[in-house]
Write an enzyme that holds these catalytic residues in place. Sequence first.
Site, PDB file in Angstrom:
ATOM      1  N   ASP A   1       1.574  10.454   4.073  1.00 16.63           N
ATOM      2  CA  ASP A   1       2.395  11.285   4.946  1.00 16.63           C
ATOM      3  C   ASP A   1       1.509  12.313   5.644  1.00 16.63           C
ATOM      4  O   ASP A   1       1.350  13.440   5.184  1.00 16.63           O
ATOM      5  CB  ASP A   1       3.468  11.983   4.102  1.00 16.63           C
ATOM      6  CG  ASP A   1       4.587  12.524   4.963  1.00 16.63           C
ATOM      7  OD1 ASP A   1       4.613  12.201   6.163  1.00 16.63           O
ATOM      8  OD2 ASP A   1       5.432  13.255   4.438  1.00 16.63           O
TER       9      ASP A   1
ATOM     10  N   LYS B   1      10.701   3.277   3.305  1.00 19.73           N
ATOM     11  CA  LYS B   1      10.686   4.746   3.154  1.00 19.73           C
ATOM     12  C   LYS B   1      11.439   5.134   1.895  1.00 19.73           C
ATOM     13  O   LYS B   1      12.582   4.702   1.706  1.00 19.73           O
ATOM     14  CB  LYS B   1      11.384   5.386   4.353  1.00 19.73           C
ATOM     15  CG  LYS B   1      10.651   5.160   5.663  1.00 19.73           C
ATOM     16  CD  LYS B   1       9.723   6.269   5.966  1.00 19.73           C
ATOM     17  CE  LYS B   1      10.285   7.063   7.124  1.00 19.73           C
ATOM     18  NZ  LYS B   1       9.415   8.086   7.594  1.00 19.73           N
TER      19      LYS B   1
ATOM     20  N   CYS C   1      12.543  44.882   7.579  1.00 19.17           N
ATOM     21  CA  CYS C   1      12.984  46.223   7.251  1.00 19.17           C
ATOM     22  C   CYS C   1      11.863  47.164   7.686  1.00 19.17           C
ATOM     23  O   CYS C   1      10.735  47.052   7.198  1.00 19.17           O
ATOM     24  CB  CYS C   1      13.212  46.365   5.747  1.00 19.17           C
ATOM     25  SG  CYS C   1      13.352  48.090   5.267  1.00 19.17           S
TER      26      CYS C   1
ATOM     27  N   CYS D   1      17.104  49.257   0.697  1.00 16.35           N
ATOM     28  CA  CYS D   1      17.044  50.677   1.052  1.00 16.35           C
ATOM     29  C   CYS D   1      18.059  51.070   2.117  1.00 16.35           C
ATOM     30  O   CYS D   1      18.154  52.242   2.487  1.00 16.35           O
ATOM     31  CB  CYS D   1      15.636  51.057   1.507  1.00 16.35           C
ATOM     32  SG  CYS D   1      15.196  50.341   3.090  1.00 16.35           S
TER      33      CYS D   1
ATOM     34  N   LYS E   1       2.181   4.670   1.658  1.00 16.24           N
ATOM     35  CA  LYS E   1       2.350   5.171   3.029  1.00 16.24           C
ATOM     36  C   LYS E   1       2.064   6.675   3.018  1.00 16.24           C
ATOM     37  O   LYS E   1       2.890   7.470   2.559  1.00 16.24           O
ATOM     38  CB  LYS E   1       3.770   4.884   3.524  1.00 16.24           C
ATOM     39  CG  LYS E   1       3.971   5.238   4.971  1.00 16.24           C
ATOM     40  CD  LYS E   1       5.308   4.724   5.466  1.00 16.24           C
ATOM     41  CE  LYS E   1       5.509   4.953   6.942  1.00 16.24           C
ATOM     42  NZ  LYS E   1       5.400   6.339   7.344  1.00 16.24           N
TER      43      LYS E   1
ATOM     44  N   CYS F   1      10.826  51.751   1.189  1.00  8.99           N
ATOM     45  CA  CYS F   1      11.652  50.608   0.766  1.00  8.99           C
ATOM     46  C   CYS F   1      11.004  50.041  -0.514  1.00  8.99           C
ATOM     47  O   CYS F   1       9.852  49.587  -0.475  1.00  8.99           O
ATOM     48  CB  CYS F   1      11.697  49.585   1.890  1.00  8.99           C
ATOM     49  SG  CYS F   1      12.587  48.099   1.435  1.00  8.99           S
TER      50      CYS F   1
ATOM     51  N   CYS G   1      18.903  46.592   5.309  1.00 13.13           N
ATOM     52  CA  CYS G   1      18.060  46.193   4.179  1.00 13.13           C
ATOM     53  C   CYS G   1      18.856  46.293   2.868  1.00 13.13           C
ATOM     54  O   CYS G   1      19.448  47.342   2.586  1.00 13.13           O
ATOM     55  CB  CYS G   1      16.827  47.096   4.118  1.00 13.13           C
ATOM     56  SG  CYS G   1      15.784  46.729   2.710  1.00 13.13           S
TER      57      CYS G   1
ATOM     58  N   GLU H   1       0.847  -1.208   0.000  1.00 18.11           N
ATOM     59  CA  GLU H   1       0.000   0.000   0.000  1.00 18.11           C
ATOM     60  C   GLU H   1       0.872   1.243   0.000  1.00 18.11           C
ATOM     61  O   GLU H   1       2.054   1.171   0.306  1.00 18.11           O
ATOM     62  CB  GLU H   1      -0.840   0.061   1.289  1.00 18.11           C
ATOM     63  CG  GLU H   1      -1.747  -1.091   1.476  1.00 18.11           C
ATOM     64  CD  GLU H   1      -2.383  -1.085   2.872  1.00 18.11           C
ATOM     65  OE1 GLU H   1      -2.201  -0.107   3.619  1.00 18.11           O
ATOM     66  OE2 GLU H   1      -3.059  -2.069   3.174  1.00 18.11           O
TER      67      GLU H   1
ATOM     68  N   TYR I   1      -6.818   2.578   6.252  1.00 15.00           N
ATOM     69  CA  TYR I   1      -5.984   1.486   5.757  1.00 15.00           C
ATOM     70  C   TYR I   1      -5.910   0.257   6.656  1.00 15.00           C
ATOM     71  O   TYR I   1      -5.119  -0.631   6.401  1.00 15.00           O
ATOM     72  CB  TYR I   1      -4.574   1.990   5.460  1.00 15.00           C
ATOM     73  CG  TYR I   1      -3.942   2.821   6.556  1.00 15.00           C
ATOM     74  CD1 TYR I   1      -3.723   2.303   7.819  1.00 15.00           C
ATOM     75  CD2 TYR I   1      -3.571   4.146   6.303  1.00 15.00           C
ATOM     76  CE1 TYR I   1      -3.152   3.057   8.814  1.00 15.00           C
ATOM     77  CE2 TYR I   1      -2.990   4.908   7.302  1.00 15.00           C
ATOM     78  CZ  TYR I   1      -2.791   4.360   8.557  1.00 15.00           C
ATOM     79  OH  TYR I   1      -2.224   5.116   9.540  1.00 15.00           O
TER      80      TYR I   1
HETATM   81  S1  IVH Z   1      -0.587   0.391   8.922  1.00 18.32           S
HETATM   82  C1  IVH Z   1       0.108  -1.971  12.784  1.00 18.32           C
HETATM   83  N1  IVH Z   1      -0.776   1.494   6.561  1.00 18.32           N
HETATM   84  O1  IVH Z   1       2.709   5.141   9.036  1.00 18.32           O
HETATM   85  C2  IVH Z   1      -0.001  -1.282  11.461  1.00 18.32           C
HETATM   86  N2  IVH Z   1       0.199   2.772   8.319  1.00 18.32           N
HETATM   87  O2  IVH Z   1       4.767   3.853  11.490  1.00 18.32           O
HETATM   88  C3  IVH Z   1      -0.478   0.082  11.573  1.00 18.32           C
HETATM   89  N3  IVH Z   1       0.821   5.069   7.649  1.00 18.32           N
HETATM   90  O3  IVH Z   1       1.620   5.326  12.351  1.00 18.32           O
HETATM   91  C4  IVH Z   1      -0.149   1.000  10.482  1.00 18.32           C
HETATM   92  N4  IVH Z   1       0.160   4.921   5.563  1.00 18.32           N
HETATM   93  O4  IVH Z   1       0.399   6.715  10.641  1.00 18.32           O
HETATM   94  C5  IVH Z   1      -0.368   1.657   7.834  1.00 18.32           C
HETATM   95  N5  IVH Z   1      -1.058   2.354   4.434  1.00 18.32           N
HETATM   96  C6  IVH Z   1      -0.657   2.510   5.685  1.00 18.32           C
HETATM   97  C7  IVH Z   1      -0.087   3.723   6.154  1.00 18.32           C
HETATM   98  C8  IVH Z   1       0.346   3.815   7.481  1.00 18.32           C
HETATM   99  C9  IVH Z   1       0.695   5.714   6.485  1.00 18.32           C
HETATM  100  C10 IVH Z   1       1.444   5.665   8.852  1.00 18.32           C
HETATM  101  C11 IVH Z   1       0.699   5.439  10.132  1.00 18.32           C
HETATM  102  C12 IVH Z   1       1.660   4.755  11.067  1.00 18.32           C
HETATM  103  C13 IVH Z   1       2.996   4.977  10.393  1.00 18.32           C
HETATM  104  C14 IVH Z   1       3.876   3.781  10.495  1.00 18.32           C
END
Ligand code: IVH
Length: 668
Positions: free
Chosen positions: A117, A311, A423, A408, A115, A429, A405, A113, A224
Site C-alpha cells: 500500500d 482487496k 484556544c 479554560c 499488495k 489554559c 475551550c 503476492e 514486483y
Molecule cells: S502488479 C500489470 N504487484 O497495486 C500489473 N501491483 O492497481 C502491474 N501494487 O498500480 C501491477 N503491490 O501500484 C503489482 N505485488 C504487486 C503490487 C502491485 C501493490 C499496486 C501497484 C498497482 C496497483 C494495482
Amino acid sequence: MSNTNIAHEIEKLREELNQHNYSYYVLNSPMISDYEYDRLMDKLITLESEHPELFDSNSPTQRVGSDINIEFQQVKHKYPMLSLGNTYNEGEITDFFNRVVKSLDEPFEIVCELKYDGTAIGLTYENGGLVRGVTRGDGVQGDDVTVNVKTIKSIPLKLKGDYPSEFEIRGEIYIPHKGFEAMNRERAEAGEELYSNPRNTASGSLKLQNSKQVAKRPLDCYLYYLLGEELPADNHFCNLEKAREWGFKISENYKLCKSPDEIFEFIHYWDKERHNLPYDIDGIVLKVNSLNQQKRLGFTAKNPRWAISYKFKAEQGYTRLLSVDFQVGRTGAVTPVANLEPVQLAGTIVKRASLHNADFITALDLHLNDMVYVEKGGEIIPKIVMVDMDSRKPKAEAVRFITHCPECGTELEREEGEAAFYCPNRQSCPPQVKGRIEHFISRKAMNIDGLGAETIDLLYSVKLLHDVSDLYSIHPMQLIPLERLGEKSARNIIKSIEKSKSVSFPRVLFALGIRFVGETVAKKLAMAFKSIDRLEQATLEELIEVVEIGERIAGSVIEYFADERNREIIEKLKRAGLQFELSEQEAKTDSQLLASKSFVISGSFAKHSRDEIKQLIEKNGGKNSSSISSKTNYLVAGDKIGPVKLAKAEKLEITIISEDDLLNLIQL
Ligand code: IVH
C-alpha cells in the site's frame, strides 16, 4: 597516486559502499558499523570532489539529494502502467480463475503476492545502472522523479550479476510503520499537524521538489514486476528470483498456486498475518506465472487479463457513538475524539475514534447515539467512516463543535486556511501549560528525570508550578509532603533539575516549545544567531535568510518573542542559570574569513549543493541573504544563474564570484 590508481580507488569505494547499502537496506544485516560506513563515504566524497572528471550520477554519494528545486518532466511510459482489476470476495477470485482456465485451455500457475500500500514506480536500468524513475501518472505518462528515487537506499543504483542490458522494473514505494511513527513524533514535537497515513505520505514525499528533503524521509521500495525484451526467464516467478540476485528488494512472501483453494489459503493467511508486518498491505495480487500465457491472455482497455488484485476488507466495527470529547493539546489545537461503546476490531478493543476536526464532523453529519462504522486504516487511531442513518433516533442531537475551550472557557479561534480550532489562552489554559512543561522536561529537551505527566499535574494543581521557570525555584521540602513522592525521589528530581542547567542552548531553545521549532530547527536557529538575545532581535527577513527556515517558522518565532510573558519566563530561566547562548566551542565557526560580508547565491554549483554553499558561508562568519541590495558584498554565481539577479548585481556593481572563487576566499 596516479590518475588510473585514483579511478580504481574511487571505483573500489563505490562498489564497497554499494555492497554495504545492500546489506543494510535490502538484507537488513549490516556488515560494518555506521561509523565505518561514514568513513568510507567521507573518503569517497573527498576523492570525488578532487576529481570532478570522474563524476558518476549513480555513485553512492549521489543519494544525499540536492536542494535545487526541480520541476518534474513528464515522461511517456515505454510500457503503459496499467492498474489491476479489483476483487473483494472469493467468488470473484473463482470467476477470474475460471476465465483464465477457459481462455488458456491448458495447465497454468498463479503467483500470489502481497499488495503493497504505497505509490507505484517504474525504474529503468541500462547496462546495470539506474537511468530513470517515473511515477504512474495517468498510466500513459508520469513524472520523472529519478533524483528523488536515488535517495531511497534499498533501490540499487548499480546492479550485480547477469542482468539484461535494458529493462524496466516496477514496484511500490512505501513508508514502514516505524519510520512513519518517527516522522509523526517529530511533527508532534514541533507542534505541527500529524501526517494522516503512510500511503499518502509516501506519495507526497516522492513528489517533493527538493531531493535533499526526500532523502530525509524513511522511504523504502519492494519491486514486483519486470518488463523488457530480454528477460532472463519465461515466467514471472523466476524473473523475480533473478531480480533479487541483481540487488533488488524482492519480497520473500509469495507463493505459486495451482487451484483456487491454494489461493484462498494464501489470502486467509495474510488477512490475519498482515497485522504483524512492519508495513501496510491492502490486499493480495494474483498473476499468471508464464509470460507466454500472460501474452496470450492480453489486456482489456484498463487492466491485464492475466492478473487481478484481491482487496482485504478494511476491518470494520459497528458500534454506538456515546459522546464526543474535545481535547486541548500543548499548542492549543482542539481535537474532537469520539467515545464509543467498546467494539472488537483487528485484534483490539476500540473505545475511542479520531474525528479530526470540525469539517470532518459536519461531513459525517454525526449525531449523538448514532450507530457508526469504525475502521483501522494506516492511521494511528481508528476513525469513524460512516454513520448508519437508518438507525438514527428521532430528535437525535447533532454533534456540534464547541465554541469555547473546554478547559479554560476562552473563545476558540480558527486561523485562515487551517482546519483546526485553537484556544488562544496560551498562558493559563491548563493542558497547554502542563503540555509545555511536559515538553520542556522531555528527554530530547531538558531531560529532567523523575517528573512524569502525573507529577506535573500534581505540582500544577497545588500551584507549585505555573510555568517552566517555576521548576528552578522548587525546594525538596516542598515536594516531600506531596502524595506519592518520597524524600529520595524528591531529591532526585531536584538533582535532575539542577543538572538541566548545563543543557546546551540549542536544546533549551527546543525545550521552550515555540510552535514549529522542532529539534532540527532549534539547532539551525541557535547556530545562526548564537544567543537568545540575538534571536529575539532578529527580523522576519533575517530569520528567513537562515537555511531551511521558511516564513511559517519565522513568523512563529517573531510571535513568540512579541509576547511579554514569554520574555518574562526567559528572563527567569536566565536568572536560574540556563544556557541561553552557544558555548565558545559550539559557536566556533571554521573561520572568520567572511566576517561581516553579505552573500547572495544564485544558480547551481558543480562541487556543492546550494545548502552546502550557504553553510560554508555561515561557518566562516559570513551572512546569507536571498536578495541583492546595496549591502550585498558578493554574488556567488553558479550554473543557470537567474538573469534578473545578474543584471541587478551588475547595476549595483557587486562583485560576482564563482564557486571556486568562494572556496579560495575560505582557503579550501
Ligand atoms: S502488479 C500489470 N504487484 O497495486 C500489473 N501491483 O492497481 C502491474 N501494487 O498500480 C501491477 N503491490 O501500484 C503489482 N505485488 C504487486 C503490487 C502491485 C501493490 C499496486 C501497484 C498497482 C496497483 C494495482
